[in-house]
Design a protein around this motif. Structure first.
Motif, mmCIF file in Angstrom:
data_model
loop_
_atom_site.group_PDB
_atom_site.id
_atom_site.type_symbol
_atom_site.label_atom_id
_atom_site.label_comp_id
_atom_site.label_asym_id
_atom_site.label_seq_id
_atom_site.Cartn_x
_atom_site.Cartn_y
_atom_site.Cartn_z
ATOM 1 N N SER A 355 19.573 41.765 100.969
ATOM 2 C CA SER A 355 18.499 40.974 100.360
ATOM 3 C C SER A 355 18.844 39.487 100.353
ATOM 4 N N LEU A 356 20.106 39.197 100.092
ATOM 5 C CA LEU A 356 20.538 37.802 100.090
ATOM 6 C C LEU A 356 20.441 37.202 101.489
ATOM 7 N N ALA A 357 20.730 38.001 102.505
ATOM 8 C CA ALA A 357 20.634 37.522 103.890
ATOM 9 C C ALA A 357 19.196 37.202 104.277
ATOM 10 N N GLU A 358 18.243 37.940 103.723
ATOM 11 C CA GLU A 358 16.835 37.634 103.995
ATOM 12 C C GLU A 358 16.450 36.281 103.404
ATOM 13 N N LYS A 359 17.100 35.925 102.314
ATOM 14 C CA LYS A 359 16.822 34.648 101.639
ATOM 15 C C LYS A 359 17.547 33.491 102.314
ATOM 16 N N HIS A 360 18.767 33.764 102.790
ATOM 17 C CA HIS A 360 19.601 32.709 103.369
ATOM 18 C C HIS A 360 19.995 33.085 104.797
ATOM 19 N N PRO A 361 19.364 32.499 105.812
ATOM 20 C CA PRO A 361 19.724 32.817 107.196
ATOM 21 C C PRO A 361 21.139 32.405 107.561
ATOM 22 N N GLU A 362 21.786 31.627 106.696
ATOM 23 C CA GLU A 362 23.187 31.282 106.943
ATOM 24 C C GLU A 362 24.100 32.509 106.874
#
Length: 444
Positions: A355-362
């Protein structure tokens, strides 16, 4: 028992920890670094408490060591009983039963149902070095093949086997000879793409061994089934079985370095179990003994017994107190189904990091198995340029907010999550909340 709650009573590190860090600077060699200079007084479950009364959520487990949790009652009881009886005789002088018990457990639990033998040592590096000694002695060959991004220890030989220069190898050479490095099957960064990684990497590795080393000269291929310090790199399905088969065909000893990935960490007893890979030799340490120093080489009886009497050993190897801790730790892993618990932790970490990766493409990739999970940070998802500075900033943010986190990776851009398997779900979610807050702040 420490209350399983994050508590911040001071800034991190607090005044008492800062005082102790000043003493450390004056008394301890500068080369012994400290990632988070909070000085610990107590630990239990998923919490460690420092000298200032702060309670931090532990996502490091002392680098995958306190798998069964600090203060595990079985370990405490076993160590207390053993230390009251005797602390040392040296197994090579006058032996004792706990050493036998650990070897019997290792022979039974490690992959494969063939006849095995084990030998006990002090550290992961020492286990790896002895695995190489055994392979060379048994085969009469000298060459050892290792992999890019691999980490195997800090002795001269294992530094040579380790890929990363800083801080592990810089200006410490020359290193032991006859060590050859080949590409790792690294799906996220494989030039041909992840779908072609297994086949192309296996072909590249075997071609290089054949052309540049020679199978007839190769004593051992040593690989971490999931690389640790190199960035929690998980090779694609099929790569490890193919590599093991190639080694069998050519009489090369296939060594699985499971120092970090062993003992329920990945959701199986050993990471090799995931694809049914049966190593000729397997090295273990870290999670084996609940925080006590112990390591082992376990493997085929014909290989282990090839070494002459007195050729293996060491003064402290298989210390009786460490052996008692190991037997109690293994009992806890079996009785409490800690492999299953690791899979549950992996599900929580994977979902939250996804879920965090969906928010932050970094967050270029989330990977791992069980309670051995990582996220790789990049400046640009298209170029995959490593974002080491971002990793450092997020790491500091987690520390400041009372969560023990670790970075790793050849490029310093990978977060690794290694919580004790005794951690509660609520603490995991709270730690992920802190991680998200730290990511948001670092990218603001």
């Amino acid at each position: 028992m420490i209350e399983q709650q994050r508590i911040l009573t001071t800034a991190i590190p607090g005044p008492r920890s800062r005082e102790l860090q000043s003493r450390k600077t004056a008394a301890v060699a500068a080369g012994v670094g400290t990632g988070l200079p909070v000085y610990v007084t107590d630990g239990a479950g998923g919490i460690i408490r420092d000298v200032d009364g702060n309670q931090l959520i532990d996502l490091g487990s002392g680098i995958a060591v306190t798998t069964v949790g600090n203060g595990n009652q079985r370990v405490v009881d076993a160590v207390t009983e053993q230390i009251a009886r005797f602390t040392h005789t040296c197994f090579m002088v006058t032996p004792y039963e706990p050493y036998l018990g650990v070897c019997e457990k290792l022979n039974a639990l490690t992959p494969g149902d063939h006849e095995k033998r084990s030998a006990l040592f002090n550290s992961g590096a020492e286990a790896v070095e002895n695995a190489v000694k055994i392979a060379r002695h048994a085969t009469g060959r000298q060459a050892v093949v290792v992999f890019e991004h691999g980490y195997h220890g800090r002795t001269n030989l294992t530094m040579g086997m380790t890929a990363k220069n800083m801080p592990y190898k810089h200006r410490f050479g020359p290193f032991a000879p006859e060590v050859y490095r080949v590409p790792m099957a690294y799906p996220y960064r494989w030039a041909g793409g992840p779908e072609r990684c297994a086949e192309e990497a296996l072909r590249t590795v075997t071609d290089l061994i054949h052309a540049q080393v020679g199978e007839e000269n190769t004593a051992a291929v040593v690989i971490e089934p999931i690389q640790g310090e190199g960035g929690f790199i998980v090779p694609p399905e099929g790569f490890l079985p193919g590599l093991a088969e190639y080694c069998r065909e050519h009489g090369i000893v296939f060594v699985a370095d499971e120092v970090q990935s062993g003992f329920c960490r990945t959701g199986d007893w050993f990471a090799s179990d995931h694809e049914g890979v049966v190593p000729d030799l397997i090295t273990t340490a870290k999670g084996i003994a609940g925080g006590m120093p112990l390591a082992a080489v376990t493997g085929r009886a014909d290989l282990m017994d090839a070494v002459h009497g007195g050729g293996l050993g060491g003064t402290y190897g298989g210390n009786p107190v460490a052996c008692a801790a190991a037997l109690a730790s293994i009992e806890s892993m079996e009785a409490d189904d800690l492999a299953g618990r690791a899979r549950g932790i992996g599900k929580i970490l994977g979902d939250r990091l996804g879920s965090l990766a969906e928010k932050h493409p970094e967050i270029g990739e989330v990977r791992g198995r069980g309670a051995m999970v990582a996220m790789e940070l990049v400046t640009d998802p298209a170029t995959k340029e490593p974002a080491a500075a971002l990793a450092a900033a997020v790491n500091k943010g987690c520390h400041d907010r009372g969560v023990v986190t670790l970075t790793c990776g050849t490029y310093g851009n990978v977060f690794r999550f290694l919580p004790p398997l005794s951690v509660g779900d609520d603490l995991l979610h709270e730690a992920m909340d802190v991680l998200e807050e730290s990511m948001d702040a670092a990218l603001a």
